[in-house]
Design an enzyme around this catalytic site. Sequence first.
Site, PDB file in Angstrom:
ATOM      1  CG  HIS A 106      -1.585  -2.937  -6.695  1.00 30.88           C
ATOM      2  ND1 HIS A 106      -1.484  -1.409  -6.021  1.00 30.88           N
ATOM      3  CD2 HIS A 106      -1.586  -2.479  -7.910  1.00 30.88           C
ATOM      4  CE1 HIS A 106      -1.271  -0.476  -6.923  1.00 30.88           C
ATOM      5  NE2 HIS A 106      -1.473  -1.269  -8.201  1.00 30.88           N
ATOM      6  CG  ASP A 109      -0.308  -2.451  -2.609  1.00 26.60           C
ATOM      7  OD1 ASP A 109       0.906  -2.379  -3.371  1.00 26.60           O
ATOM      8  OD2 ASP A 109      -1.298  -2.166  -3.442  1.00 26.60           O
TER       9      ASP A 109
END
EC number: 5.3.1.5
Lengths: 447, 447, 447, 447
Positions: A106, A109
């Site tokens: 993501h 992240d």
Amino acid sequence: MSQTQTKKEYYQGVGQIKFEGTSSTNPFAFKHYNPEEQIGGKSMEELLRFAVSYWHTFTADGSDPFGKATMIRPYDRLSGMDLAKARVEAAFEFFDKLNVPYFCFHDFDIAPEGSTLAETNRNIDVIVSMMKEYMKTSKTKLLWNTANMFSHPRWIHGAATAPNADVYAYAAAKVKKGLEVGKELGAENYVFWGGREGYETLLNTDMGLELDNLARFFHMADSYAKEIGFDAQFLIEPKPKEPTKHQYDFDVATGLAFLQKYDLADRFKFNIEANHATLAGHTFEHELRVARVNGMLGSVDANQGDPLLGWDTDEFPTDLYSTTLAMYEILLNGGLGSGGLNFDAKVRRGSFEPEDLFYAHIAGMDSFAVGAKVAQRLIDDRVFENVIQDRYASYNEGIGKDIVSGQTDFHKLEAHAFTLTDIQNKSGRQEQLRHILNQYLLDVQRP
Amino acid sequence: MSQTQTKKEYYQGVGQIKFEGTSSTNPFAFKHYNPEEQIGGKSMEELLRFAVSYWHTFTADGSDPFGKATMIRPYDRLSGMDLAKARVEAAFEFFDKLNVPYFCFHDFDIAPEGSTLAETNRNIDVIVSMMKEYMKTSKTKLLWNTANMFSHPRWIHGAATAPNADVYAYAAAKVKKGLEVGKELGAENYVFWGGREGYETLLNTDMGLELDNLARFFHMADSYAKEIGFDAQFLIEPKPKEPTKHQYDFDVATGLAFLQKYDLADRFKFNIEANHATLAGHTFEHELRVARVNGMLGSVDANQGDPLLGWDTDEFPTDLYSTTLAMYEILLNGGLGSGGLNFDAKVRRGSFEPEDLFYAHIAGMDSFAVGAKVAQRLIDDRVFENVIQDRYASYNEGIGKDIVSGQTDFHKLEAHAFTLTDIQNKSGRQEQLRHILNQYLLDVQRP
Amino acid sequence: MSQTQTKKEYYQGVGQIKFEGTSSTNPFAFKHYNPEEQIGGKSMEELLRFAVSYWHTFTADGSDPFGKATMIRPYDRLSGMDLAKARVEAAFEFFDKLNVPYFCFHDFDIAPEGSTLAETNRNIDVIVSMMKEYMKTSKTKLLWNTANMFSHPRWIHGAATAPNADVYAYAAAKVKKGLEVGKELGAENYVFWGGREGYETLLNTDMGLELDNLARFFHMADSYAKEIGFDAQFLIEPKPKEPTKHQYDFDVATGLAFLQKYDLADRFKFNIEANHATLAGHTFEHELRVARVNGMLGSVDANQGDPLLGWDTDEFPTDLYSTTLAMYEILLNGGLGSGGLNFDAKVRRGSFEPEDLFYAHIAGMDSFAVGAKVAQRLIDDRVFENVIQDRYASYNEGIGKDIVSGQTDFHKLEAHAFTLTDIQNKSGRQEQLRHILNQYLLDVQRP
Amino acid sequence: MSQTQTKKEYYQGVGQIKFEGTSSTNPFAFKHYNPEEQIGGKSMEELLRFAVSYWHTFTADGSDPFGKATMIRPYDRLSGMDLAKARVEAAFEFFDKLNVPYFCFHDFDIAPEGSTLAETNRNIDVIVSMMKEYMKTSKTKLLWNTANMFSHPRWIHGAATAPNADVYAYAAAKVKKGLEVGKELGAENYVFWGGREGYETLLNTDMGLELDNLARFFHMADSYAKEIGFDAQFLIEPKPKEPTKHQYDFDVATGLAFLQKYDLADRFKFNIEANHATLAGHTFEHELRVARVNGMLGSVDANQGDPLLGWDTDEFPTDLYSTTLAMYEILLNGGLGSGGLNFDAKVRRGSFEPEDLFYAHIAGMDSFAVGAKVAQRLIDDRVFENVIQDRYASYNEGIGKDIVSGQTDFHKLEAHAFTLTDIQNKSGRQEQLRHILNQYLLDVQRP
């Protein structure tokens, strides 16, 4: 800054993980996953297409609703962009040592959110550039990326289904950036997981508007991807609940109804997660089968749940029945195409040492390797396929053939029924089939 | 044989059930269900369209997987066609005393299977004639009928999804007869519940073929209904499991995906059962909402499950939250059209006396009457509708209006997002909304 | 520093919450909870003994496993001990405005952990002193306190069941301090909730040793409480799972087996939580009943779960069936003794405004007030008690009386059985009983 | 009538089932169960003590709540006592061909109920005599018998917890006879399964009286067994629900609390069923562990459930993880004593041919044989035991030793806690342990 100059070893004491076979007692070795070994005409590496999840392996800290972070990580003292950069370095070392062909992330992240959208995007750009540099010399590619549209408080009531048009616009900006990042890094898929796309209570929810808006969002995403020449496969990831009371992408069938209704079925496939399947009341293999028979099997989030717990435990997959039956569907599907087996799996909160990350991935990779070998042998020997061929044989001739070819109607079928003095069914033989499955599993180490 | 001549009273000691209001302590009276009382411009009788289930009320015997029949019924000493006829007499007496406008049945409930299909059909014909005669003088009409294609051993592996073409043909003959019976008795709907249309294990199942065959079956049913001029609404009844491990019509969304794929969505709507909803992991009102926003809400099997038990307990509906939220969806749907509220509900095995059948139906009818009254007041006062209007107001202007009207794209949305310095979300107010729901519920007896 | 001097208003715009009756539309008023109103000879305030949970109402931030903090609180900009102190000020303002007689806390909720145990204890002491000062002028007392032994990473494998003796010792130090704090603040109970007292996998667990150690811990806690003259009721709080895979205090019966085995049953009672009951597969009222018939009903964590979600949602209790049936058990128990109704309940993540805290508590308090009123009327009218008296009447005479008084054996019972030509059972009347329950509920506003 | 004279073969086409090893493809052969093979100093036959359930294998007909009998059995045309006798003949042929050492039955399985209790007892006597004759020449013994007190309508509200004293007396007569039958046939255990000992609704239930009566019943049973010199182990079989909403013997811990409270713990142990464990929210191995650490592990009903279905599916056990972890507990328990592994398992309704009974038992026996072999190797190699020894090592010295030996108190523990500057926990290594479990499983065929 060149990678070689600054090379720091993050996972000290762990070397290259290699295949050593079933007689090995080295915990840092594969017993079954042999990247070059052929299964059904493909190498294991080509068939299984393993991916490491950035979030669970490099970002997650072991916190849970009742407890704080426990994970010990080699970059623990860093923060902000320094932390983000160190994670990239650690990640590619990890990918390399584990010898995995793919990873997934993501946006959230890999880079911290800034105080503005512009700053967030700049943070992402820095890390994406760094990753791109690493990817020049690494074998590991980007299976898919996605946008985290569930953690920040702005997403509290949803993103592309938010009751707030500003939030919707912000979500569009996030996915726009995500598509650009995906293109930049050569992602083979782009995933939509609707973390808060659903409702907490129907009492305050306009379901019709929310679903219409979600479809509009997907069409715009498609247009933009086309515009920038990003031809990755789009994937919806079903999950029935958690964090929301009810998520719109409940399961594969629900997602399919949505895609069909809004004319999106050609553009999307499904990213199917084992633990999401069981939370929805299905087996993992059921969800794979439903996707397969509808031509919608895109990719897999490889993990497992605890059948006695009601939340997404995201455990590393070690249940060999599950990996075998999953690989059975995948092999009959002709593989996963641009998809892969992404370990959307986290080490338990109590497995807090860096070594556990290796043990867990090795366990998962070996378990899918076993599953693939057993499934291929079952297919090669036509164990279940012969059972099925025999079981449905009546549809190959006579009235059965007429049914399948559309050459009949209720008059003819009734006439046939009147001729039947006794209908003969056959035993389904479920117990025997399970016993055979056990035999194939236990025979897997036979050369 | 004329009805009047042989009039025997089956439910002795129970007279006509009448509305006596909330101050009544007569257990054989309605406290809330007042057929003539108006709710939102319709009488309760027109709005609620209650139906008695033939199977639970006249055929079921109280047996369960661990125990034998317990029910005491006034026709217990009879068997075969004598029993079937007595049940018709008892049924119409029951309908009359309860003053319900509808009933529903499976073929198998009303007449015993013969040794041949022809004999079975003759048995059905006798009872259908008898019913038709009764219906001339009774107010009670047939809401829907259906074919039981799950009890006889021939259906062991399914009916229209059977692996055996003979079984499929037999199923066609049964439904053909069912459509004829429906036409004969003026049924307003025809229901398909796929009791064994699913699988026990994927290991022996060709899911693709089975679903294709099921779709062919439905198309043939449609053709035949058109041929005989039977224009009842076709209804699919979702249920996720039981008796099969997995049923194909898992829930409304799954059924919708199937109907869309096979071009059947215009011909079918859904018959939604509360207990089937909860077995699928949904609330009753969720399933009604999904059907409503897709224009597919056909009819309702009114009952309730036990949230702590994993099987279809088919309890009489007495949870006033459930009846209120269900009626809320039904009222927003403009009613149920040709559908109704069928009590697919059984008295507990321990409620074995005939009186319990009356108590249970009265409880269910009163509970839905309360629900309807509360729901109508909530709608009249726009309690939740105002909340929703306010919550989604941003879609009525500016960027929100552009989103809804399809006048935007990711470029424009991103540009808007860059202008946002702070996104303001509003509280969802779930706790307050539930409190208000309680207040409306407790106020229901206020004139 | 005197309280009056520095009085700052935290919950601006919210005044004293008062009883205004059912005709009120003021969202900041009680419609049913009238502290002085008598129910069965006690005022509502005496009977219900409501408590506010410090953690959910003052400490929790709305984060969940997928998202960050959302709550807007009036002390948001503070941190460390300044934050802790501001929370005390806010809390007593909240208690006062809500007019609740009790509150509850974990050590960790009220004061931040220091870098050493000594510093942590000093932090606690500061806040405890401050609370004690506030309690001099506030009506609100401490129902119970407890030690948080699940959030910090040291508790990763348990506290009093940890595999690490150092952790065990640390846990003892925490509970020792907790008992001292309880005594200092006049707590009426002390609660043990075994958040991580259980196991993640049996493969690495010595269940026998862990349970023996837990029992030793409880005995030592008892000794120390006696030593310091702290005579609060000890309470175990059952929960089956979450955060651990399996918690040792699964449900009331499991806790009872443990207490009996280790000779602790005289010292402990149970603190029963509604949502924990349903996670264990029981109704709330079941757990209350089991505790009641064993003389072990101590206190209640008043909340509710979502029957379709598999984790502890800790919702504010608004289900009037649940509050009625809970109060039914509590009233038959003669009240809760030193226990109370603690709102172990959190506003939804989307209900992030301070007002929602008031709305939620008002909803919960009104719901229990309704439940208490309905339950008392059911008891006064002996609605269910007469049913039970009649149902078991055969145990008041003849062979039944012999059974109950222990005056029989298998010979006599068999001889009696041989005399029975026909056994007459009575209908359980479940449907009628539920209908009556509805009638009592809907009648609650009748004077 | 002598057995040899009239020898009729019931299961034609099936011969003696023998061990043929893992290379065999004969479906009528054991691949892993080798009765003479030694595991941990016992032969498999001595260790596993397999039993065939009379009800599932000889009496059950395949009916389910939605369907009629499907099973094809060689005595299908018989009825009454003729059927009962034929079943005995078939059963002993089956036991012999399968080479199992034990069987189990309910009274109701072996002989039809008569119109009076006396006639029922006479029917039982006839069959018991016949069985006794067969047992003279058969190796197969009676593991346990029990009384069916749930099928007949008289048990509708329970047996030893019935609200009707006549029913209670009748139950005593049934168990009295059962104990006599057990003695006559040399049963090694006597089982109490409380099918309807529980409640449907608390609204009409006196839980306290019912549990007191149940305890009185057990004490009387114990007295009578002593009187007639029947020294079989008494076993309670926990199950949480089905057929009743709530069964009193919910799980092992609940049963233990009951036995402790009523001073019955010395007389009873538990008969633990895998599927009952999972219905109660536990793993099979959890229930075995709880019984083991309390010295209460008596016997096992060997089957498995479907984790996605909410009722007792009673499937034949083929999950090798489950059989391994169950055998792990059993081996650490030193075996099952007078207990055994009873296949309380039924072939699926669709596995209706007699051959399926053999396939299913072979699958179950092989699965437990595999489990036993894997478990014994895990124990021999101290795989998990070393992990546990290391994990809890701190309790062998210093403060840990003081804790275990009761030589400490909260003062000393707090003093120790103050000395701790940093607490070191160790990773729980769950992922690695599961991987090792897989390796041991897949290695089972290695000599």
